[in-house]
Write an enzyme that holds these catalytic residues in place. Structure first.
Site, PDB file in Angstrom:
ATOM      1  N   TRP A 180       0.840  -1.189   0.000  1.00 16.20           N
ATOM      2  CA  TRP A 180       0.000   0.000   0.000  1.00 16.20           C
ATOM      3  C   TRP A 180       0.884   1.251   0.000  1.00 16.20           C
ATOM      4  O   TRP A 180       1.867   1.336   0.729  1.00 16.20           O
ATOM      5  CB  TRP A 180      -0.910   0.006   1.245  1.00 16.20           C
ATOM      6  CG  TRP A 180      -1.694   1.278   1.362  1.00 16.20           C
ATOM      7  CD1 TRP A 180      -2.851   1.600   0.697  1.00 16.20           C
ATOM      8  CD2 TRP A 180      -1.360   2.419   2.151  1.00 16.20           C
ATOM      9  NE1 TRP A 180      -3.255   2.872   1.024  1.00 16.20           N
ATOM     10  CE2 TRP A 180      -2.355   3.399   1.917  1.00 16.20           C
ATOM     11  CE3 TRP A 180      -0.311   2.720   3.020  1.00 16.20           C
ATOM     12  CZ2 TRP A 180      -2.340   4.646   2.535  1.00 16.20           C
ATOM     13  CZ3 TRP A 180      -0.287   3.963   3.631  1.00 16.20           C
ATOM     14  CH2 TRP A 180      -1.295   4.911   3.405  1.00 16.20           C
ATOM     15  N   ASP A 346     -16.042   9.510   0.036  1.00 16.01           N
ATOM     16  CA  ASP A 346     -16.671   8.804   1.151  1.00 16.01           C
ATOM     17  C   ASP A 346     -17.370   9.789   2.095  1.00 16.01           C
ATOM     18  O   ASP A 346     -16.896  10.900   2.328  1.00 16.01           O
ATOM     19  CB  ASP A 346     -15.582   8.035   1.902  1.00 16.01           C
ATOM     20  CG  ASP A 346     -16.128   6.934   2.779  1.00 16.01           C
ATOM     21  OD1 ASP A 346     -17.356   6.840   2.937  1.00 16.01           O
ATOM     22  OD2 ASP A 346     -15.310   6.157   3.298  1.00 16.01           O
ATOM     23  N   ARG A 422     -10.374  -2.233   8.851  1.00 13.81           N
ATOM     24  CA  ARG A 422     -11.000  -0.916   8.631  1.00 13.81           C
ATOM     25  C   ARG A 422     -12.460  -0.936   9.091  1.00 13.81           C
ATOM     26  O   ARG A 422     -13.320  -0.298   8.496  1.00 13.81           O
ATOM     27  CB  ARG A 422     -10.886  -0.488   7.166  1.00 13.81           C
ATOM     28  CG  ARG A 422     -10.982   1.018   6.924  1.00 13.81           C
ATOM     29  CD  ARG A 422     -10.683   1.372   5.481  1.00 13.81           C
ATOM     30  NE  ARG A 422     -10.768   2.815   5.246  1.00 13.81           N
ATOM     31  CZ  ARG A 422     -11.779   3.427   4.633  1.00 13.81           C
ATOM     32  NH1 ARG A 422     -12.793   2.727   4.167  1.00 13.81           N
ATOM     33  NH2 ARG A 422     -11.773   4.733   4.456  1.00 13.81           N
ATOM     34  N   LYS A 455     -16.473   6.183  -8.518  1.00 15.91           N
ATOM     35  CA  LYS A 455     -15.198   5.673  -8.002  1.00 15.91           C
ATOM     36  C   LYS A 455     -15.528   4.457  -7.150  1.00 15.91           C
ATOM     37  O   LYS A 455     -16.097   4.584  -6.060  1.00 15.91           O
ATOM     38  CB  LYS A 455     -14.487   6.747  -7.172  1.00 15.91           C
ATOM     39  CG  LYS A 455     -13.104   6.346  -6.661  1.00 15.91           C
ATOM     40  CD  LYS A 455     -12.493   7.478  -5.833  1.00 15.91           C
ATOM     41  CE  LYS A 455     -11.108   7.126  -5.325  1.00 15.91           C
ATOM     42  NZ  LYS A 455     -10.082   7.200  -6.374  1.00 15.91           N
ATOM     43  N   TRP A 456     -15.167   3.267  -7.636  1.00 14.68           N
ATOM     44  CA  TRP A 456     -15.553   1.997  -6.999  1.00 14.68           C
ATOM     45  C   TRP A 456     -14.363   1.487  -6.196  1.00 14.68           C
ATOM     46  O   TRP A 456     -13.363   1.071  -6.748  1.00 14.68           O
ATOM     47  CB  TRP A 456     -15.936   1.000  -8.076  1.00 14.68           C
ATOM     48  CG  TRP A 456     -16.527  -0.295  -7.614  1.00 14.68           C
ATOM     49  CD1 TRP A 456     -15.964  -1.202  -6.767  1.00 14.68           C
ATOM     50  CD2 TRP A 456     -17.783  -0.854  -8.017  1.00 14.68           C
ATOM     51  NE1 TRP A 456     -16.778  -2.287  -6.597  1.00 14.68           N
ATOM     52  CE2 TRP A 456     -17.913  -2.107  -7.356  1.00 14.68           C
ATOM     53  CE3 TRP A 456     -18.807  -0.433  -8.862  1.00 14.68           C
ATOM     54  CZ2 TRP A 456     -19.027  -2.921  -7.532  1.00 14.68           C
ATOM     55  CZ3 TRP A 456     -19.920  -1.245  -9.029  1.00 14.68           C
ATOM     56  CH2 TRP A 456     -20.024  -2.468  -8.376  1.00 14.68           C
ATOM     57  N   ASP A 457     -14.501   1.487  -4.873  1.00 14.00           N
ATOM     58  CA  ASP A 457     -13.386   1.157  -3.984  1.00 14.00           C
ATOM     59  C   ASP A 457     -13.529  -0.262  -3.434  1.00 14.00           C
ATOM     60  O   ASP A 457     -14.596  -0.884  -3.494  1.00 14.00           O
ATOM     61  CB  ASP A 457     -13.315   2.167  -2.835  1.00 14.00           C
ATOM     62  CG  ASP A 457     -11.888   2.463  -2.396  1.00 14.00           C
ATOM     63  OD1 ASP A 457     -10.998   1.626  -2.629  1.00 14.00           O
ATOM     64  OD2 ASP A 457     -11.658   3.546  -1.809  1.00 14.00           O
ATOM     65  N   ASN A 459     -11.617  -1.808   0.041  1.00 13.04           N
ATOM     66  CA  ASN A 459     -10.640  -1.391   1.036  1.00 13.04           C
ATOM     67  C   ASN A 459     -10.195  -2.468   2.015  1.00 13.04           C
ATOM     68  O   ASN A 459      -9.638  -2.133   3.055  1.00 13.04           O
ATOM     69  CB  ASN A 459     -11.176  -0.186   1.812  1.00 13.04           C
ATOM     70  CG  ASN A 459     -10.849   1.122   1.110  1.00 13.04           C
ATOM     71  OD1 ASN A 459      -9.729   1.329   0.658  1.00 13.04           O
ATOM     72  ND2 ASN A 459     -11.832   1.998   1.002  1.00 13.04           N
ATOM     73  N   CYS A 503     -10.680   1.257  -7.864  1.00 15.63           N
ATOM     74  CA  CYS A 503      -9.822   1.661  -6.757  1.00 15.63           C
ATOM     75  C   CYS A 503      -9.839   0.547  -5.719  1.00 15.63           C
ATOM     76  O   CYS A 503     -10.857  -0.111  -5.523  1.00 15.63           O
ATOM     77  CB  CYS A 503     -10.322   2.972  -6.151  1.00 15.63           C
ATOM     78  SG  CYS A 503      -9.436   3.524  -4.672  1.00 15.63           S
ATOM     79  N   ASP A 525      -2.739   5.394  -3.345  1.00 20.22           N
ATOM     80  CA  ASP A 525      -3.134   6.408  -2.367  1.00 20.22           C
ATOM     81  C   ASP A 525      -2.000   7.379  -2.074  1.00 20.22           C
ATOM     82  O   ASP A 525      -2.211   8.417  -1.434  1.00 20.22           O
ATOM     83  CB  ASP A 525      -3.565   5.742  -1.058  1.00 20.22           C
ATOM     84  CG  ASP A 525      -4.993   5.223  -1.114  1.00 20.22           C
ATOM     85  OD1 ASP A 525      -5.714   5.535  -2.081  1.00 20.22           O
ATOM     86  OD2 ASP A 525      -5.401   4.503  -0.170  1.00 20.22           O
TER      87      ASP A 525
END
Length: 702
Positions: A180, A346, A422, A455-457, A459, A503, A525
């Site tokens: 990351w 977000d 997270r 924007k498709w994340d 995480n 993403c 990021d």
């Protein structure tokens, strides 16, 4: 183009500068003949007459020569195909037939159209088809399997292809590794005997490796032969590079990380592997990159001929503290400097005031957006910009209405603690009810609000990949990815005007599979402009600038390292890809906003070259001066960064590439300051000023 011998047992696929040949022996063993420069069918037939090596104790003459090694029989290499039934394990296949198609329509990994060769084999009720399709000098390969028997069979491993390199000494292996905030870092090292394995067992492509390898013996940036392979799969995957005891080299890759079980095929069911594409180039690493880029623009990326807009993203300006009026003010500032797409990140939905709650509840927060998102979208459109939003559909917070209603919808192991990263869990997208829920919520969102960009994340990684009650729970590793693809495809078909960005906490889901369904990717990021040079250098080995999102953020870089950098350096770094602004415009001075507006205007002028031009990496970002060059038609642009200067010495000259040596070019430096002279002489740029840390140099043929 595919040429076939008169006896129908030797096949030659030919691209503009490369050829690939294979042969079926009298014993029905499929062997590899050639991958490299173009050859004739007569050459391939001559290669087919060479006998296999004689007997050596403890070795197999098939190893290192088979086109697609299966498990079973006299083989000791890692098998590409491993099958188990209730009675036996392994494959004993026989050749059935072949056929070809000649369709020049545009295709992408996952779209089975185009010039194609199909070789069909069978083992009892199992039908096995090897697929080959040449796209320029990129050869796409994949395998389809169908259970035509009357009992289930288990696919323990089903790789897409095995690639065999020519016999040479001194192979070097290049790959893109990282973590990351430090993705896509290029590493090159001598290949040694044994296996070199890269992959992901995390459920997504991962930050640790991009699914790409390249091998060479003595190539430079612009000279020498390079062999590259790239996998189009957005889940767990594995690529193995093996140097065998006789020094032959094979590359095998496909979905899944280990051999513990991929899918259980019931009678009548089938499985198609992802594409594992290969490329031969005699133009060095730069030539290989340009071929990969051209392939993706022509056959993979949706609407690749449309340049991506300059965007603003609200995340670093506001975090979770989002309010409608605050977003409107940021939108006004963004529009004033020339931004074309405004993205709310977000925090707009559910009870999402932190990362502890709200994921899964995809309706606007009524306190923050009393009228929903449409009034904000309408104001953004009135300012002349597109409107975008952030989503993370595959995840859920335990503190959400969705989880309270359906705790069984997440991946979990019965009787085990549900691991949170997270503060979130992974939805089991392999379930039909989860797929339908996400389709209904996202379709309603895009239908009720004039959204232009998503924007498709993603995480977090898979950890508790269980499915209580499912007879074959490990199928979720494959079915999750297929469901993700299907959901994207369905949304794109229903909302053709909406663009999508992939993403995953930065560059955690970048591969040819997801690029066939998204318009750009979030590279990392890490928005520090100096760090980004190395990340973008590695990224460019495989993927084009047309999909590489890059932001200008605040200085000091408060998100990562506190480094101070000039606005000029930040912009020129981000202008090497799809330019975005991620800083807090509310804190930028009038002078900074004015300078930003000038850089954005310049980017729009050079954008066609950056996003559609051919890339030449003039100097790598290893210290001192780094530079890239884009060429499109009669125009060229060079982006240069002076990372460090020693002893007052001037910046070194840059030797340009891709220009007509018989033509004359007008050359000028562009930016905030216009002083000094930049000279072009015999393809060399000199006169770069040491007092500037970045420069944009434009050339036009005259």
């Amino acid at each position: 183009m595919t040429d076939i011998s008169e006896d129908g047992r030797t096949w030659l696929l030919t691209g503009p500068a490369s050829g690939y040949a294979l042969h079926l022996t009298a014993a029905d063993e499929l062997v590899h003949l050639h991958w490299g420069p173009r050859i004739t069918l007569a050459d391939a037939e001559a290669l087919a007459t060479r006998p296999l090596p004689g007997y050596r104790p403890f070795e197999s003459p098939l190893d290192g020569r088979e086109e697609y090694p299966v498990e079973g029989g006299p083989r000791f290499v890692r098998p590409a195909l491993s099958v188990r039934t209730g009675e036996r394990r392994g494959t004993e296949w026989r050749f059935v037939s072949y056929d070809t198609s000649c369709d020049t329509s545009r295709g992408a990994p996952g779209d089975r159209t185009g010039d194609e060769l199909r070789l069909r084999f069978a083992d009892g009720g199992l039908a096995i088809t090897l697929h080959y399709r040449m796209r320029g000098d990129v050869l796409e390969r994949w395998v389809s399997l169908r259970n035509g028997g009357d009992t289930p069979l288990e696919l323990l491993r089903a790789d897409a292809a095995t690639w065999t390199l020519p016999d040479r000494e001194g192979w070097r292996l290049s790959r893109l590794h990282g973590r990351w905030a430090a993705e896509s870092l290029l590493d090159t090292a001598p290949l040694t005997y044994g296996e070199q394995l890269i992959g992901s067992r995390r459920g997504h492509t991962g930050h640790q490796h991009l699914p790409w390898v390249a091998l060479d013996t003595d190539a430079t940036e612009e000279r020498g032969e390079v062999y590259g392979c790239a996998l189009g799969w957005s889940g767990s995957w594995r690529i193995t590079v093996a140097q065998l005891p006789d020094a032959r080299v094979q590359i095998t890759g496909g979905a899944g990380y280990d051999d513990s079980g991929l899918l259980l095929l019931a009678p009548g069911e089938s499985y198609t592997t992802p594409v594992f594409a290969g490329l031969f180039s005699d133009g060095g690493f730069g030539g290989a990159s340009r071929a990969w880029h051209a392939y993706q623009r022509a056959y993979v990326i949706p609407d690749a001929d449309r340049d991506r807009p300059v965007l603003f993203n609200s995340w670093e300006a506001t975090g979770f503290d989002i309010r409608a009026e605050q977003q409107c003010e940021l939108a006004r500032r963004a529009a004033a400097i020339g931004v074309e797409l405004f993205v709310v990140d977000d925090g707009w939905f559910g009870t999402r005031t932190s990362d502890r709650a709200g994921l899964g509840d995809w309706t606007p927060n009524p306190d923050r957006f009393p009228g929903g998102l449409k009034p904000l979208a309408d104001q953004v459109h009135a300012l002349g910009m597109g409107f975008g939003i952030w989503v993370e559909p595959e995840m859920v917070n335990p503190d959400s209405a969705l989880y309270r209603a359906h705790p069984e919808w997440v991946q979990h192991q019965s009787g085990r603690e549900r691991t949170e990263f997270r503060n979130q869990l992974v939805l089991n997208l392999a379930r039909m009810d989860v797929q339908e829920y996400l389709w209904e919520r996202l379709d309603a969102l895009l239908s009720g609000t004039p959204v232009d960009f998503v924007k498709w994340d993603f995480n977090r990684c898979f950890t508790d990949a269980g499915w209580p009650g499912e007879p074959y729970p490990q199928r979720l590793w494959v079915d999750h990815v297929h469901a993700f693809y299907a959901l994207l495809d369905r949304l794109r078909a229903a909302h053709p005007g909406v663009a999508f960005e992939s993403c995953s906490g930065g560059g955690g889901r970048i591969d040819l599979g997801v690029l066939g369904r998204t318009d750009q990717v979030w590279t990392s990021d890490n928005t520090d402009p100096l760090d980004r040079l190395a990340i973008q250098h590695g990224f460019s080995q495989l993927h084009p600038a047309r999909v590489m999102a890059a932001w200008v953020t605040d200085s000091p870089n408060t998100q990562l390292n506190g480094r101070v950098s000039s606005l000029r350096f930040r912009f020129v770094s981000a202008m090497a890809g799809v330019l975005g602004i991620g800083g807090d415009l509310g804190r930028w001075s009038e002078e900074e906003l004015a300078e930003a507006g000038r850089w954005i205007r310049l980017y729009k002028e050079i954008r066609p070259l950056v996003q559609r031009g051919e890339l030449y990496r003039l100097r790598p970002p290893t210290g001192g001066l780094a530079a890239v060059q884009y060429v499109l038609g009669d125009e060229t642009v060079v982006l240069a960064w002076l990372q460090a200067q020693r002893y007052g010495e001037p910046a070194p000259a840059l030797r340009l590439r891709g220009l007509d040596p018989t033509a004359s070019y007008e050359c000028r430096e562009t930016g905030e300051v216009h002083r000094g002279a930049v000279l072009l002489h015999h393809g060399l740029i000199t006169g770069l000023r040491g007092d500037l840390d970045a420069a944009v140099i434009r050339l036009r043929r005259i």
